[in-house]
Scaffold this motif. Structure first.
Motif, PDB file in Angstrom:
ATOM      1  N   ALA A   1       1.025  -0.956   0.207  1.00  0.00           N
ATOM      2  CA  ALA A   1      -0.209  -0.150  -0.059  1.00  0.00           C
ATOM      3  C   ALA A   1       0.855   1.195  -0.159  1.00  0.00           C
ATOM      4  O   ALA A   1       0.488   2.193  -0.568  1.00  0.00           O
ATOM      5  N   ASN A   2       1.987   1.045   0.386  1.00  0.00           N
ATOM      6  CA  ASN A   2       2.982   2.005   0.372  1.00  0.00           C
ATOM      7  C   ASN A   2       3.940   2.381  -0.591  1.00  0.00           C
ATOM      8  O   ASN A   2       4.915   2.944  -0.545  1.00  0.00           O
ATOM      9  N   THR A   3       3.506   1.751  -1.650  1.00  0.00           N
ATOM     10  CA  THR A   3       4.447   1.508  -3.031  1.00  0.00           C
ATOM     11  C   THR A   3       4.122   1.956  -4.100  1.00  0.00           C
ATOM     12  O   THR A   3       2.916   1.650  -4.429  1.00  0.00           O
ATOM     13  N   LEU A   4       4.923   2.689  -4.778  1.00  0.00           N
ATOM     14  CA  LEU A   4       4.535   3.130  -6.287  1.00  0.00           C
ATOM     15  C   LEU A   4       5.665   2.603  -6.984  1.00  0.00           C
ATOM     16  O   LEU A   4       6.561   2.115  -6.653  1.00  0.00           O
ATOM     17  N   TYR A   5       5.357   2.527  -8.317  1.00  0.00           N
ATOM     18  CA  TYR A   5       5.982   1.868  -9.370  1.00  0.00           C
ATOM     19  C   TYR A   5       6.550   3.102 -10.408  1.00  0.00           C
ATOM     20  O   TYR A   5       5.684   3.622 -11.033  1.00  0.00           O
ATOM     21  N   ARG A   6       7.919   3.063 -10.769  1.00  0.00           N
ATOM     22  CA  ARG A   6       8.218   4.068 -11.709  1.00  0.00           C
ATOM     23  C   ARG A   6       8.810   3.350 -12.854  1.00  0.00           C
ATOM     24  O   ARG A   6       9.654   2.554 -12.944  1.00  0.00           O
ATOM     25  N   TRP A   7       8.127   3.600 -13.947  1.00  0.00           N
ATOM     26  CA  TRP A   7       8.740   2.915 -15.245  1.00  0.00           C
ATOM     27  C   TRP A   7       8.674   3.751 -16.323  1.00  0.00           C
ATOM     28  O   TRP A   7       8.028   4.880 -16.426  1.00  0.00           O
ATOM     29  N   ARG A   8       9.080   3.463 -17.715  1.00  0.00           N
ATOM     30  CA  ARG A   8       9.243   4.232 -18.789  1.00  0.00           C
ATOM     31  C   ARG A   8       8.470   3.301 -19.816  1.00  0.00           C
ATOM     32  O   ARG A   8       8.684   2.261 -20.086  1.00  0.00           O
ATOM     33  N   ASP A   9       7.779   4.119 -20.966  1.00  0.00           N
ATOM     34  CA  ASP A   9       7.024   3.347 -21.859  1.00  0.00           C
ATOM     35  C   ASP A   9       8.083   3.261 -23.123  1.00  0.00           C
ATOM     36  O   ASP A   9       9.266   3.607 -22.925  1.00  0.00           O
ATOM     37  N   GLU A  10       7.618   2.800 -24.218  1.00  0.00           N
ATOM     38  CA  GLU A  10       8.495   2.750 -25.423  1.00  0.00           C
ATOM     39  C   GLU A  10       8.869   3.777 -25.977  1.00  0.00           C
ATOM     40  O   GLU A  10      10.038   4.076 -26.397  1.00  0.00           O
ATOM     41  N   ALA A  11       8.075   5.081 -25.758  1.00  0.00           N
ATOM     42  CA  ALA A  11       8.602   6.385 -26.132  1.00  0.00           C
ATOM     43  C   ALA A  11       9.597   6.962 -25.166  1.00  0.00           C
ATOM     44  O   ALA A  11      10.089   8.344 -25.374  1.00  0.00           O
ATOM     45  N   GLY A  12       9.810   6.499 -24.160  1.00  0.00           N
ATOM     46  CA  GLY A  12      10.701   6.886 -23.028  1.00  0.00           C
ATOM     47  C   GLY A  12      10.057   7.914 -21.918  1.00  0.00           C
ATOM     48  O   GLY A  12      10.959   8.496 -21.192  1.00  0.00           O
ATOM     49  N   ASN A  13       8.817   7.890 -22.064  1.00  0.00           N
ATOM     50  CA  ASN A  13       8.013   8.792 -21.106  1.00  0.00           C
ATOM     51  C   ASN A  13       7.971   7.977 -19.778  1.00  0.00           C
ATOM     52  O   ASN A  13       7.805   6.793 -19.907  1.00  0.00           O
ATOM     53  N   LEU A  14       8.165   8.713 -18.687  1.00  0.00           N
ATOM     54  CA  LEU A  14       8.250   8.268 -17.356  1.00  0.00           C
ATOM     55  C   LEU A  14       6.959   8.291 -16.799  1.00  0.00           C
ATOM     56  O   LEU A  14       6.041   9.306 -16.883  1.00  0.00           O
ATOM     57  N   HIS A  15       6.531   7.009 -16.065  1.00  0.00           N
ATOM     58  CA  HIS A  15       5.254   6.942 -15.458  1.00  0.00           C
ATOM     59  C   HIS A  15       5.368   6.349 -14.208  1.00  0.00           C
ATOM     60  O   HIS A  15       6.515   5.862 -13.754  1.00  0.00           O
ATOM     61  N   VAL A  16       4.312   6.973 -13.278  1.00  0.00           N
ATOM     62  CA  VAL A  16       4.636   6.498 -11.623  1.00  0.00           C
ATOM     63  C   VAL A  16       3.203   6.018 -11.523  1.00  0.00           C
ATOM     64  O   VAL A  16       2.217   6.790 -11.571  1.00  0.00           O
ATOM     65  N   THR A  17       3.060   4.860 -11.169  1.00  0.00           N
ATOM     66  CA  THR A  17       1.708   4.191 -10.963  1.00  0.00           C
ATOM     67  C   THR A  17       1.646   3.492  -9.518  1.00  0.00           C
ATOM     68  O   THR A  17       2.668   3.326  -9.050  1.00  0.00           O
ATOM     69  N   ASP A  18       0.378   3.025  -9.151  1.00  0.00           N
ATOM     70  CA  ASP A  18       0.436   2.460  -7.971  1.00  0.00           C
ATOM     71  C   ASP A  18       0.261   0.958  -8.259  1.00  0.00           C
ATOM     72  O   ASP A  18       0.146   0.164  -7.278  1.00  0.00           O
ATOM     73  N   ALA A  19       0.258   0.435  -9.449  1.00  0.00           N
ATOM     74  CA  ALA A  19       0.410  -1.052  -9.914  1.00  0.00           C
ATOM     75  C   ALA A  19       1.569  -1.238 -10.909  1.00  0.00           C
ATOM     76  O   ALA A  19       1.794  -0.411 -11.671  1.00  0.00           O
TER      77      ALA A  19
END
Length: 89
Positions: free
Chosen positions: A46-64
């Motif tokens: 519940a206290n965790t976020l996930y940081r990742w990049r898509d194919e275009a290199g855009n940064l995303h921060v999601t809860d899943a």
């Protein structure tokens, strides 16, 4: 005869108490430990976020976590000594 019945009742009660403390109590303690461990894992998720990049290199921060993609797990709670300032310079 009455005394024999009381002795048998006492023996039966002692056997039941022995069974309770040797079989049932450790099982309940183990179940409580498992429940506490599951609660700790759920609290961490519940206290965790996930940081990742898509194919275009855009940064995303999601809860899943994203499926089939590398990601970094980050905490929602900032570390001590870190100041977060949302204003732009």
């Amino acid at each position: 005869m009455k005394q024999l019945g009381m002795v048998l009742a006492a023996v039966a009660l002692a056997a039941a108490a022995w069974w309770w403390f040797t079989a049932e109590m450790p099982r309940r303690a183990q179940a409580n430990e498992a429940a506490a461990e599951a609660a700790a894992i759920q609290a961490e998720r519940a206290n965790t976020l996930y940081r990742w990049r898509d194919e275009a290199g855009n940064l995303h921060v999601t809860d899943a976590p994203p499926k089939g993609r590398r990601y970094e797990r980050i905490s929602r709670t900032p570390q001590d000594g870190i100041t977060v300032d949302g204003g732009k310079p």
